[in-house]
Write a protein that holds these residues in place. Structure first.
Motif, PDB file in Angstrom:
ATOM      1  N   ASN A 240     -44.123 -14.235  38.793  1.00  0.00           N
ATOM      2  CA  ASN A 240     -43.862 -13.649  40.359  1.00  0.00           C
ATOM      3  C   ASN A 240     -42.208 -13.506  40.427  1.00  0.00           C
ATOM      4  OD1 ASN A 240     -46.482 -13.792  41.331  1.00  0.00           O
ATOM      5  ND2 ASN A 240     -46.413 -16.053  41.348  1.00  0.00           N
ATOM      6  N   ASP A 241     -41.783 -12.795  39.823  1.00  0.00           N
ATOM      7  CA  ASP A 241     -40.236 -12.256  39.620  1.00  0.00           C
ATOM      8  C   ASP A 241     -39.254 -13.576  39.430  1.00  0.00           C
ATOM      9  OD1 ASP A 241     -40.635  -9.605  39.860  1.00  0.00           O
ATOM     10  OD2 ASP A 241     -41.104  -9.810  42.117  1.00  0.00           O
ATOM     11  N   LYS A 242     -39.770 -14.692  39.013  1.00  0.00           N
ATOM     12  CA  LYS A 242     -38.810 -15.768  38.983  1.00  0.00           C
ATOM     13  C   LYS A 242     -38.983 -16.167  37.348  1.00  0.00           C
ATOM     14  CE  LYS A 242     -39.340 -17.861  43.198  1.00  0.00           C
ATOM     15  NZ  LYS A 242     -39.829 -18.828  44.137  1.00  0.00           N
ATOM     16  N   PHE A 243     -37.688 -16.539  36.795  1.00  0.00           N
ATOM     17  CA  PHE A 243     -37.665 -16.869  35.307  1.00  0.00           C
ATOM     18  C   PHE A 243     -38.732 -18.270  35.352  1.00  0.00           C
ATOM     19  CE2 PHE A 243     -35.890 -19.733  31.980  1.00  0.00           C
ATOM     20  CZ  PHE A 243     -35.958 -18.914  30.869  1.00  0.00           C
ATOM     21  N   HIS A 244     -39.407 -18.328  34.231  1.00  0.00           N
ATOM     22  CA  HIS A 244     -40.412 -19.426  33.794  1.00  0.00           C
ATOM     23  C   HIS A 244     -39.851 -19.893  32.590  1.00  0.00           C
ATOM     24  CE1 HIS A 244     -44.379 -21.322  32.868  1.00  0.00           C
ATOM     25  NE2 HIS A 244     -44.312 -21.612  34.197  1.00  0.00           N
ATOM     26  N   HIS A 245     -39.826 -19.302  31.767  1.00  0.00           N
ATOM     27  CA  HIS A 245     -39.317 -19.744  30.106  1.00  0.00           C
ATOM     28  C   HIS A 245     -38.932 -18.797  29.199  1.00  0.00           C
ATOM     29  CE1 HIS A 245     -43.793 -18.936  29.287  1.00  0.00           C
ATOM     30  NE2 HIS A 245     -43.362 -18.847  28.240  1.00  0.00           N
ATOM     31  N   CYS A 246     -38.608 -19.364  28.165  1.00  0.00           N
ATOM     32  CA  CYS A 246     -37.957 -18.418  27.251  1.00  0.00           C
ATOM     33  C   CYS A 246     -38.587 -18.870  25.929  1.00  0.00           C
ATOM     34  CB  CYS A 246     -36.631 -18.102  27.029  1.00  0.00           C
ATOM     35  SG  CYS A 246     -35.621 -19.695  26.460  1.00  0.00           S
ATOM     36  N   GLY A 247     -38.144 -18.111  24.498  1.00  0.00           N
ATOM     37  CA  GLY A 247     -38.480 -18.201  23.275  1.00  0.00           C
ATOM     38  C   GLY A 247     -38.501 -17.308  22.468  1.00  0.00           C
ATOM     39  N   VAL A 248     -39.263 -17.434  21.314  1.00  0.00           N
ATOM     40  CA  VAL A 248     -39.225 -16.456  20.202  1.00  0.00           C
ATOM     41  C   VAL A 248     -40.787 -16.126  19.868  1.00  0.00           C
ATOM     42  CG1 VAL A 248     -38.495 -15.939  17.995  1.00  0.00           C
ATOM     43  CG2 VAL A 248     -36.677 -17.100  19.445  1.00  0.00           C
ATOM     44  N   ASN A 249     -40.964 -14.980  19.809  1.00  0.00           N
ATOM     45  CA  ASN A 249     -42.237 -14.771  19.004  1.00  0.00           C
ATOM     46  C   ASN A 249     -42.206 -14.347  17.609  1.00  0.00           C
ATOM     47  OD1 ASN A 249     -43.896 -14.447  21.717  1.00  0.00           O
ATOM     48  ND2 ASN A 249     -43.008 -12.583  21.957  1.00  0.00           N
ATOM     49  N   SER A 250     -43.048 -14.907  16.848  1.00  0.00           N
ATOM     50  CA  SER A 250     -42.892 -14.399  15.451  1.00  0.00           C
ATOM     51  C   SER A 250     -44.375 -13.928  15.048  1.00  0.00           C
ATOM     52  CB  SER A 250     -42.567 -15.651  14.598  1.00  0.00           C
ATOM     53  OG  SER A 250     -42.802 -15.224  13.103  1.00  0.00           O
ATOM     54  N   PHE A 251     -44.336 -12.597  14.843  1.00  0.00           N
ATOM     55  CA  PHE A 251     -45.479 -11.866  14.383  1.00  0.00           C
ATOM     56  C   PHE A 251     -45.396 -11.681  12.856  1.00  0.00           C
ATOM     57  CE2 PHE A 251     -44.399 -10.430  18.628  1.00  0.00           C
ATOM     58  CZ  PHE A 251     -45.647 -10.420  19.386  1.00  0.00           C
ATOM     59  N   GLN A 252     -46.695 -11.666  12.364  1.00  0.00           N
ATOM     60  CA  GLN A 252     -47.059 -11.472  11.006  1.00  0.00           C
ATOM     61  C   GLN A 252     -47.923 -10.340  11.083  1.00  0.00           C
ATOM     62  OE1 GLN A 252     -45.607 -12.880   8.163  1.00  0.00           O
ATOM     63  NE2 GLN A 252     -44.435 -13.779   9.744  1.00  0.00           N
ATOM     64  N   LEU A 253     -47.676  -9.109  10.544  1.00  0.00           N
ATOM     65  CA  LEU A 253     -48.648  -7.948  10.699  1.00  0.00           C
ATOM     66  C   LEU A 253     -48.915  -7.564   9.243  1.00  0.00           C
ATOM     67  CD1 LEU A 253     -46.044  -7.544  12.910  1.00  0.00           C
ATOM     68  CD2 LEU A 253     -47.540  -5.906  13.541  1.00  0.00           C
ATOM     69  N   PHE A 254     -50.146  -6.731   9.221  1.00  0.00           N
ATOM     70  CA  PHE A 254     -50.739  -6.433   8.073  1.00  0.00           C
ATOM     71  C   PHE A 254     -51.068  -4.815   8.078  1.00  0.00           C
ATOM     72  CE2 PHE A 254     -54.798  -5.378   5.800  1.00  0.00           C
ATOM     73  CZ  PHE A 254     -54.247  -5.463   4.397  1.00  0.00           C
ATOM     74  N   ASN A 255     -50.779  -3.997   7.099  1.00  0.00           N
ATOM     75  CA  ASN A 255     -51.132  -2.553   7.336  1.00  0.00           C
ATOM     76  C   ASN A 255     -52.390  -2.318   6.182  1.00  0.00           C
ATOM     77  OD1 ASN A 255     -51.469   0.193   7.007  1.00  0.00           O
ATOM     78  ND2 ASN A 255     -49.352   0.663   7.367  1.00  0.00           N
ATOM     79  N   ASP A 256     -53.242  -2.133   7.106  1.00  0.00           N
ATOM     80  CA  ASP A 256     -54.814  -1.969   6.011  1.00  0.00           C
ATOM     81  C   ASP A 256     -54.931  -0.460   5.646  1.00  0.00           C
ATOM     82  OD1 ASP A 256     -55.418  -0.699   8.402  1.00  0.00           O
ATOM     83  OD2 ASP A 256     -57.029  -2.034   8.997  1.00  0.00           O
TER      84      ASP A 256
END
Length: 150
Positions: free
Chosen positions: A115-131
């Motif tokens: 709702n337009d207010k800062f809630h939290h932060c962090g980092v995403n770490s994605f692992q991906l596979f190309n099939d």
């Protein structure tokens, strides 16, 4: 001189190919968040493998740091059920992508706004596979915190 020119051309073409793959990985992640923000389960499902693993690192009420594992279907149900009156956005701040053959890793710091207010932060770490047909998210782990975000 011809050998040096050929070597330069080869190195440049390898660099361009690597950048192209990095962009394909980034586009997969951006498509995931496009579906996330639109609350569109079909778009989200198109970006992941058959059984993606989802985990979050955060603190519980007692202040202990824990790893929580969540089923992808639970995430889908919770996103789709958010009422229209609630505005949410996960802003990806940057991408650091590494690729080795059919495996990729993307590190994406983020800010989450509710709702337009800062809630939290962090980092995403994605692992991906190309099939062979494109990049799919097979694993996503994130951190969540409210302090030390700037």
């Amino acid at each position: 001189m011809k050998n040096i020119t050929l070597l330069v051309i080869l190195l440049l073409s390898l660099h361009v190919a690597a950048q192209s793959e990095e962009m394909a990985v980034q586009k997969t992640i951006e498509a995931f968040f496009d579906g996330f923000h639109k609350q569109d389960s079909i778009i989200m499902k198109q970006t992941v493998s058959e059984e993606p693993i989802l985990q979050t690192i955060g603190k519980n009420k007692e202040g202990e740091t824990l790893v929580r594992t969540e089923k992808f279907e639970k995430l889908i149900k919770s996103i789709v059920s958010i009422p229209d009156s609630v505005k949410f956005q996960e802003k990806l701040l940057s991408f650091n992508i590494q690729i080795d053959g059919a495996m990729a890793n993307a590190w994406t710091p983020y800010e989450f706004w509710l709702n337009d207010k800062f809630h939290h932060c962090g980092v995403n770490s994605f692992q991906l596979f190309n099939d062979g047909s494109g990049w799919k998210i097979i694993y996503l782990i994130d951190t969540r915190r409210r302090e030390g975000c700037q």
